[in-house]
Design a protein around this motif. Structure first.
Motif, short mmCIF file in Angstrom:
data_model
loop_
_atom_site.label_atom_id
_atom_site.label_comp_id
_atom_site.label_asym_id
_atom_site.label_seq_id
_atom_site.Cartn_x
_atom_site.Cartn_y
_atom_site.Cartn_z
N VAL A 320 2.93 -4.76 -4.65
CA VAL A 320 2.74 -3.45 -5.27
C VAL A 320 1.25 -3.17 -5.38
CG1 VAL A 320 3.15 -2.03 -7.30
CG2 VAL A 320 4.89 -3.68 -6.57
N GLU A 321 0.78 -2.09 -4.78
CA GLU A 321 -0.64 -1.70 -4.82
C GLU A 321 -0.78 -0.38 -5.57
OE1 GLU A 321 -2.46 -3.59 -0.69
OE2 GLU A 321 -1.68 -1.56 -0.66
N HIS A 322 -1.66 -0.37 -6.59
CA HIS A 322 -1.95 0.84 -7.36
C HIS A 322 -3.22 1.48 -6.81
CE1 HIS A 322 1.09 0.15 -10.55
NE2 HIS A 322 0.88 -1.13 -10.24
N ASN A 323 -3.15 2.71 -6.41
CA ASN A 323 -4.27 3.40 -5.77
C ASN A 323 -5.01 4.27 -6.78
OD1 ASN A 323 -3.47 2.39 -3.15
ND2 ASN A 323 -1.82 3.92 -3.20
N GLU A 324 -6.26 4.63 -6.44
CA GLU A 324 -7.10 5.42 -7.35
C GLU A 324 -6.53 6.81 -7.60
OE1 GLU A 324 -11.04 5.55 -5.86
OE2 GLU A 324 -11.42 3.39 -6.12
N ASP A 325 -5.80 7.36 -6.67
CA ASP A 325 -5.23 8.71 -6.85
C ASP A 325 -3.94 8.70 -7.67
OD1 ASP A 325 -3.50 7.55 -5.09
OD2 ASP A 325 -3.70 9.06 -3.51
N GLY A 326 -3.57 7.54 -8.20
CA GLY A 326 -2.37 7.45 -9.04
C GLY A 326 -1.11 7.10 -8.28
N THR A 327 -1.17 7.09 -6.97
CA THR A 327 0.02 6.73 -6.20
C THR A 327 0.19 5.21 -6.17
OG1 THR A 327 -1.22 6.71 -4.13
CG2 THR A 327 -0.12 8.78 -4.77
N ILE A 328 1.38 4.81 -5.85
CA ILE A 328 1.71 3.38 -5.81
C ILE A 328 2.31 3.08 -4.44
CG2 ILE A 328 3.09 1.54 -6.87
CD1 ILE A 328 3.16 3.29 -9.42
N TYR A 329 1.79 2.02 -3.82
CA TYR A 329 2.36 1.57 -2.55
C TYR A 329 3.26 0.36 -2.80
CZ TYR A 329 -0.73 4.40 0.46
OH TYR A 329 -1.37 5.43 1.10
N VAL A 330 4.48 0.41 -2.23
CA VAL A 330 5.40 -0.72 -2.29
C VAL A 330 5.62 -1.23 -0.87
CG1 VAL A 330 7.69 -1.54 -2.98
CG2 VAL A 330 6.54 0.23 -4.32
N TRP A 331 5.34 -2.55 -0.68
CA TRP A 331 5.45 -3.14 0.65
C TRP A 331 6.65 -4.07 0.73
CZ3 TRP A 331 2.12 -1.56 4.43
CH2 TRP A 331 0.96 -0.89 4.02
N PRO A 332 7.20 -4.28 1.93
CA PRO A 332 8.36 -5.18 2.08
C PRO A 332 7.93 -6.65 2.08
CG PRO A 332 7.77 -4.26 4.21
CD PRO A 332 6.88 -3.59 3.21
N ILE A 333 7.51 -7.11 0.91
CA ILE A 333 7.08 -8.50 0.73
C ILE A 333 8.03 -9.15 -0.29
CG2 ILE A 333 5.20 -10.00 -0.06
CD1 ILE A 333 3.24 -7.81 0.80
N ASP A 334 8.54 -10.32 0.05
CA ASP A 334 9.51 -10.93 -0.85
C ASP A 334 8.82 -11.66 -1.99
OD1 ASP A 334 8.66 -13.42 0.08
OD2 ASP A 334 10.43 -13.78 1.31
N LYS A 335 9.62 -12.24 -2.88
CA LYS A 335 9.06 -12.86 -4.09
C LYS A 335 8.23 -14.11 -3.78
CE LYS A 335 13.30 -15.49 -5.00
NZ LYS A 335 14.39 -15.73 -5.97
N ASN A 336 8.35 -14.65 -2.58
CA ASN A 336 7.54 -15.79 -2.16
C ASN A 336 6.25 -15.37 -1.47
OD1 ASN A 336 9.48 -17.74 -3.07
ND2 ASN A 336 10.71 -17.29 -1.24
N GLY A 337 6.01 -14.04 -1.43
CA GLY A 337 4.79 -13.54 -0.80
C GLY A 337 4.87 -13.44 0.70
N ILE A 338 6.05 -13.58 1.27
CA ILE A 338 6.22 -13.52 2.73
C ILE A 338 6.45 -12.07 3.15
CG2 ILE A 338 7.63 -14.26 4.69
CD1 ILE A 338 8.32 -16.77 3.08
N GLU A 339 5.67 -11.64 4.14
CA GLU A 339 5.80 -10.28 4.65
C GLU A 339 7.09 -10.13 5.46
OE1 GLU A 339 2.23 -9.53 6.80
OE2 GLU A 339 1.00 -9.28 5.01
N LYS A 340 7.92 -9.20 5.02
CA LYS A 340 9.19 -8.94 5.69
C LYS A 340 9.12 -7.56 6.36
CE LYS A 340 11.41 -12.69 4.37
NZ LYS A 340 12.02 -13.66 5.32
N LYS A 341 10.25 -6.93 6.59
CA LYS A 341 10.28 -5.59 7.16
C LYS A 341 11.35 -4.78 6.44
CE LYS A 341 13.58 -6.68 10.87
NZ LYS A 341 13.80 -6.67 12.34
N TRP A 342 11.18 -3.45 6.50
CA TRP A 342 12.20 -2.57 5.95
C TRP A 342 13.38 -2.47 6.92
CZ3 TRP A 342 11.10 -2.26 1.17
CH2 TRP A 342 9.84 -1.91 0.68
N ARG A 343 14.51 -2.04 6.42
CA ARG A 343 15.70 -1.89 7.26
C ARG A 343 15.58 -0.73 8.25
NH1 ARG A 343 20.31 -4.47 5.90
NH2 ARG A 343 20.23 -5.80 4.06
N TYR A 344 14.74 0.25 7.91
CA TYR A 344 14.62 1.43 8.76
C TYR A 344 13.19 1.53 9.28
CZ TYR A 344 19.14 2.97 6.96
OH TYR A 344 20.46 3.05 6.64
N GLY A 345 13.07 1.95 10.56
CA GLY A 345 11.76 2.18 11.13
C GLY A 345 11.10 3.41 10.51
#
Length: 565
Positions: A320-345
């Motif tokens: 979860v990344e909090h940006n200066e403009d107030g938006t929040i980015y959520v990435w497909p990373i699991d609880k072990n910190g491993i980068e995964k992928k979303w189900r949809y392109g």
């Protein structure tokens, strides 16, 4: 050949009859490839309300319905009758006779009202329960609704050999060498008319078990060559029926439909969800080139869009990344910190945005998808399909008595959902109505989506084999009021229909229980929570001390969502 068997039994010369039976047995051993069955002696239907007069075709109420006579003369309370097969004449009391209609004879069917129930005076929705031989009732429906029926759902007799169905007024059991042929002959005649009332985009649903499944499958392909036939296996008896080798837990529902038919998708309830992030095999970031991008939230954690694909050499600083403009980015990373992928392109994810919601778990944010509708599966294992719990037990709770082999209300509801859920004004016909589950299921479906679907049930008023024996022992005959009130239509089908519509029985008692539907409701329930004591060395506790380790309990009220109507 079955007809010849019946005729041979009428030969009085024993020696001649035995020789002819032997010769016939030899000839009948010749087999043909494919579905071959006899037409059998034409079916006859008793007409208890039709008066007997000179020239009438009649049978004895307690005799075989196909042992027919012609009335030559009436003399007071006695009729002089000639047996059509033997030519012999005899005097028979009129009270012991019933008029009959033979298969193929022209009939002029009419509907005579017996009873009615009304629960919504302002509604134009009317169902119908027709007490009649289903072949003649189908002839009437062919005149009223040619090519207008949206769904035919039938549960014909399974022909198990346990004297569970009648053909030509006789119970067919396992000792009958022609029982499969008789069953096919009976079904063929009715399905031919059913074909003429089914709409071009209609769906025929036929339930069956292994006794006649193979025969029915071939018969349906033969009678409906332009339809697609799909077999669904339903686990209706999870405990199984104990056989010699296998414990049988299933039966079948065969869906027959055309290219114009719509098989509707199943709508999931609010609790059917899954994570937008993939897991398991082939779920890594670099196994989906277009599936690693941020889901963008506003400061109130609402999903407002989706970011661009991240270059494969770059990595997010956190899930979860909090940006200066107030938006929040959520990435497909699991609880072990491993980068995964979303189900949809990235190019398709916008299409499922309306099914997404956010679930916060500590410092993590999960993007959850509500499951979309899906086509019917060919194996149904839902506990709601249990015929004992939601068929037998339900009828007992409604009527106070049992009925042999009723369908689960929810299995029928499920089948109808796939056939007519998108047709709110559909016409559904069941001409093997049994206990009336189909009409009950139509009402349940209507209650879910405010539908206006109509249902026509057809059933005869046969009594069970055991009841028939008891009634005859007490001097009653078919057609007597005391006999007819024990028939399936008047003792089971109609009372169940009436009680389930009104929500109460004739004696004013209220039906209890709740229906499982796709609707959701909130309900408060009480649950008990127990706090247990802790010890430094559990191994020192005796068995008695362990059983007393519960120190106290408290009860609280919770709000609980469940499917209910």
């Amino acid at each position: 050949m079955a007809a010849i068997n019946d005729l041979l039994r009428q030969i009085p010369d024993t020696s001649l009859r035995n020789r002819l039976e032997q010769e016939f047995a030899r000839i009948s051993k010749n087999k043909k490839f494919g579905l071959v069955f006899e037409e059998h002696i034409p079916e006859c239907t008793p007409l208890y309300e039709v008066p007997i007069k000179r020239g009438s075709t009649v049978a004895q109420k307690t005799g075989h319905i196909n042992d027919v006579y012609t009335v030559l003369k009436l003399d007071g309370d006695v009729a002089l009758c000639r047996n059509k097969a033997t030519g012999n004449t005899e005097n028979i009391p009129i009270t012991e006779l019933v008029s009959v209609a033979q298969f193929g004879e022209p009939i002029f069917p009419t509907l005579q009202p017996i009873d009615s129930v009304e629960n919504a005076p302002d509604s134009n929705l009317w169902h119908a329960v027709i007490e009649a031989d289903n072949y003649h009732a189908l002839q009437l429906l062919e005149y009223l609704y040619p090519k207008k029926v949206d769904c035919i759902y039938i549960d014909p007799p399974y022909n198990t050999g346990a004297r569970d169905w009648k053909y030509n007024n006789d119970y067919v059991d396992s000792s009958d060498n022609w029982r499969h042929s008789k069953w096919l002959s009976m079904m063929q005649k009715r399905l031919k008319i059913a074909k003429r009332i089914l709409a071009d985009d209609g769906v025929l649903i036929t339930t069956i078990d292994d006794n006649e499944y193979a025969h029915l499958w071939v018969l349906l392909h033969e009678l409906f060559p332009n339809l697609t036939h799909t077999c669904v296996t339903i686990q209706h008896n999870p405990g199984g029926t104990q056989g010699k080798k296998f414990s049988v837990t299933h039966e079948y529902a065969i869906f027959s439909y055309s290219a114009e038919s719509t098989i509707y998708r199943k709508q999931h309830t609010g609790g059917d969800v899954y994570n937008l992030r993939r897991w398991g095999s082939t779920s890594g970031r670099y196994e989906g080139a277009t599936c690693f991008y941020p889901v963008i939230l506003d400061s109130n954690y609402n999903i407002i869009g989706f970011g661009d694909l991240l270059d494969k050499e770059l990595h997010p600083t956190a899930q979860v990344e909090h940006n200066e403009d107030g938006t929040i980015y959520v990435w497909p990373i699991d609880k072990n910190g491993i980068e995964k992928k979303w189900r949809y392109g990235r190019d398709t994810v916008e299409s499922v945005k309306d099914r997404m919601f956010i679930e916060k778990k500590g410092d993590r944010i999960e993007v959850i998808l509500r499951r979309e509708s899906e086509p019917p599966k060919t194996v149904w294992t839902d506990p709601l399909c249990n015929a004992e719990a939601h068929g037998t037990d339900m009828i007992k709770s409604i009527l106070g008595g049992g009925f042999s082999y009723p369908k689960s209300l929810y299995a029928v509801h499920e089948a109808l959902t796939f056939a007519v859920s998108g047709k709110k004004n559909a016409l559904i016909v069941d001409f093997f109505a049994g206990s009336g589950t189909t009409l009950h299921a139509v009402n349940l479906l209507n209650s879910e989506d405010d539908g206006n679907r109509r249902c026509i049930l057809v059933t005869n008023n046969e009594v069970s084999d055991d009841e028939a024996k008891a009634l005859k022992k007490n001097g009653y005959q078919p057609g007597d009021i005391e006999w007819e009130k024990h028939g399936i239509c008047r003792a089971v089908t109609w009372p169940r229909t009436k009680y389930s519509i009104l929500g109460k029985r004739d004696d004013g008692s209220t039906l209890t229980g709740e229906y499982f539907t796709t609707q959701t409701a909130s309900n408060e329930i009480e649950r008990s929570f127990y706090q247990l004591g802790f010890v430094d060395n559990p191994s020192e506790l005796t068995a008695t001390a362990k059983s007393k380790s519960s120190l106290y309990s408290k009860t609280r009220k919770e709000r609980h969502n469940y499917r209910n109507h």
